[in-house]
Design a protein around this motif. Structure first.
Motif, PDB file in Angstrom:
ATOM      1  N   GLU A   1       0.832  -1.202   0.000  1.00  0.00           N
ATOM      2  CA  GLU A   1       0.000   0.000   0.000  1.00  0.00           C
ATOM      3  C   GLU A   1       0.871   1.259   0.000  1.00  0.00           C
ATOM      4  O   GLU A   1       0.593   2.217  -0.712  1.00  0.00           O
ATOM      5  CB  GLU A   1      -0.939  -0.008   1.197  1.00  0.00           C
TER       6      GLU A   1
ATOM      7  N   ALA B   1       2.363   1.685  -3.420  1.00  0.00           N
ATOM      8  CA  ALA B   1       1.360   2.178  -4.373  1.00  0.00           C
ATOM      9  C   ALA B   1       1.174   3.687  -4.228  1.00  0.00           C
ATOM     10  O   ALA B   1       1.101   4.409  -5.234  1.00  0.00           O
ATOM     11  CB  ALA B   1       0.032   1.459  -4.153  1.00  0.00           C
TER      12      ALA B   1
ATOM     13  N   SER C   1       2.311   6.540  -7.154  1.00  0.00           N
ATOM     14  CA  SER C   1       1.308   7.437  -7.738  1.00  0.00           C
ATOM     15  C   SER C   1       1.642   8.914  -7.557  1.00  0.00           C
ATOM     16  O   SER C   1       1.073   9.759  -8.225  1.00  0.00           O
ATOM     17  CB  SER C   1      -0.071   7.139  -7.141  1.00  0.00           C
TER      18      SER C   1
ATOM     19  N   ASP D   1      -1.159  -7.790  -8.077  1.00  0.00           N
ATOM     20  CA  ASP D   1      -2.425  -7.062  -7.930  1.00  0.00           C
ATOM     21  C   ASP D   1      -2.198  -5.629  -7.450  1.00  0.00           C
ATOM     22  O   ASP D   1      -2.801  -4.694  -7.962  1.00  0.00           O
ATOM     23  CB  ASP D   1      -3.365  -7.786  -6.961  1.00  0.00           C
ATOM     24  N   ALA D   2      -1.315  -5.453  -6.478  1.00  0.00           N
ATOM     25  CA  ALA D   2      -1.053  -4.108  -5.942  1.00  0.00           C
ATOM     26  C   ALA D   2      -0.432  -3.200  -6.991  1.00  0.00           C
ATOM     27  O   ALA D   2      -0.820  -2.039  -7.127  1.00  0.00           O
ATOM     28  CB  ALA D   2      -0.142  -4.199  -4.719  1.00  0.00           C
TER      29      ALA D   2
ATOM     30  N   GLN E   1      -0.604  -3.514 -10.289  1.00  0.00           N
ATOM     31  CA  GLN E   1      -1.505  -3.286 -11.421  1.00  0.00           C
ATOM     32  C   GLN E   1      -2.538  -2.207 -11.115  1.00  0.00           C
ATOM     33  O   GLN E   1      -3.064  -1.581 -12.027  1.00  0.00           O
ATOM     34  CB  GLN E   1      -2.203  -4.585 -11.828  1.00  0.00           C
ATOM     35  N   LYS E   2      -2.811  -1.958  -9.839  1.00  0.00           N
ATOM     36  CA  LYS E   2      -3.788  -0.932  -9.457  1.00  0.00           C
ATOM     37  C   LYS E   2      -3.232   0.480  -9.607  1.00  0.00           C
ATOM     38  O   LYS E   2      -3.975   1.436  -9.662  1.00  0.00           O
ATOM     39  CB  LYS E   2      -4.241  -1.144  -8.014  1.00  0.00           C
ATOM     40  N   VAL E   3      -1.911   0.587  -9.652  1.00  0.00           N
ATOM     41  CA  VAL E   3      -1.265   1.898  -9.744  1.00  0.00           C
ATOM     42  C   VAL E   3      -1.236   2.341 -11.199  1.00  0.00           C
ATOM     43  O   VAL E   3      -0.886   1.568 -12.093  1.00  0.00           O
ATOM     44  CB  VAL E   3       0.172   1.838  -9.183  1.00  0.00           C
ATOM     45  N   ASN E   4      -1.601   3.591 -11.443  1.00  0.00           N
ATOM     46  CA  ASN E   4      -1.569   4.146 -12.791  1.00  0.00           C
ATOM     47  C   ASN E   4      -0.132   4.571 -13.107  1.00  0.00           C
ATOM     48  O   ASN E   4       0.317   5.632 -12.705  1.00  0.00           O
ATOM     49  CB  ASN E   4      -2.523   5.335 -12.901  1.00  0.00           C
TER      50      ASN E   4
END
Length: 121
Positions: free
Chosen positions: A75, A78, A82, A102-103, A105-108
């Protein structure tokens, strides 16, 4: 260590530590934001010309604990990814674990590349 070779960054980190003398008890995401992201962003804003590229390496992410500890690290990472200035590059190494994948891939991320060592010849 970046503070040894980059005086402006070192000065900003020292300033942050003076304001936050108990930062070691703060959440990891806050520590990274205060001691890494914000100082580097401030340096980028002060420089009108091109700045130096900084490479932040997170090695063996899969070995950074399990359960809640690793979740906290992911977290924090991430949040860090960002908010970093464009001239800061991040290299993350580790096994392709589902929670890590998963963690991340959530970050742009504008320029995200995944490479497996067994794919490299």
């Amino acid at each position: 260590m970046l503070t040894k070779v980059h005086k402006p960054y070192s000065d900003l980190v020292a300033e942050a530590l003076e304001k936050e003398d108990d930062i070691s008890t703060s959440p990891l995401a806050y520590q990274l934001l205060t001691l890494f992201t914000l100082p580097l962003s401030a340096i980028g804003e002060k420089n009108a010309g091109p700045s130096e590229t900084v490479i932040f390496v997170v090695d063996a992410l899969d070995e950074c604990g399990l359960g809640q500890r690793r979740k906290d690290i992911l977290e924090a990472l991430a949040v860090l990814l960002s908010k970093l200035p464009e001239d800061v590059k991040v290299l993350v190494t580790g096994r392709d674990e589902p929670d890590i994948r998963d963690a991340l891939q959530k970050v742009n991320i504008a320029d995200y590349r995944k490479q497996y060592l067994n794919d490299i010849e």
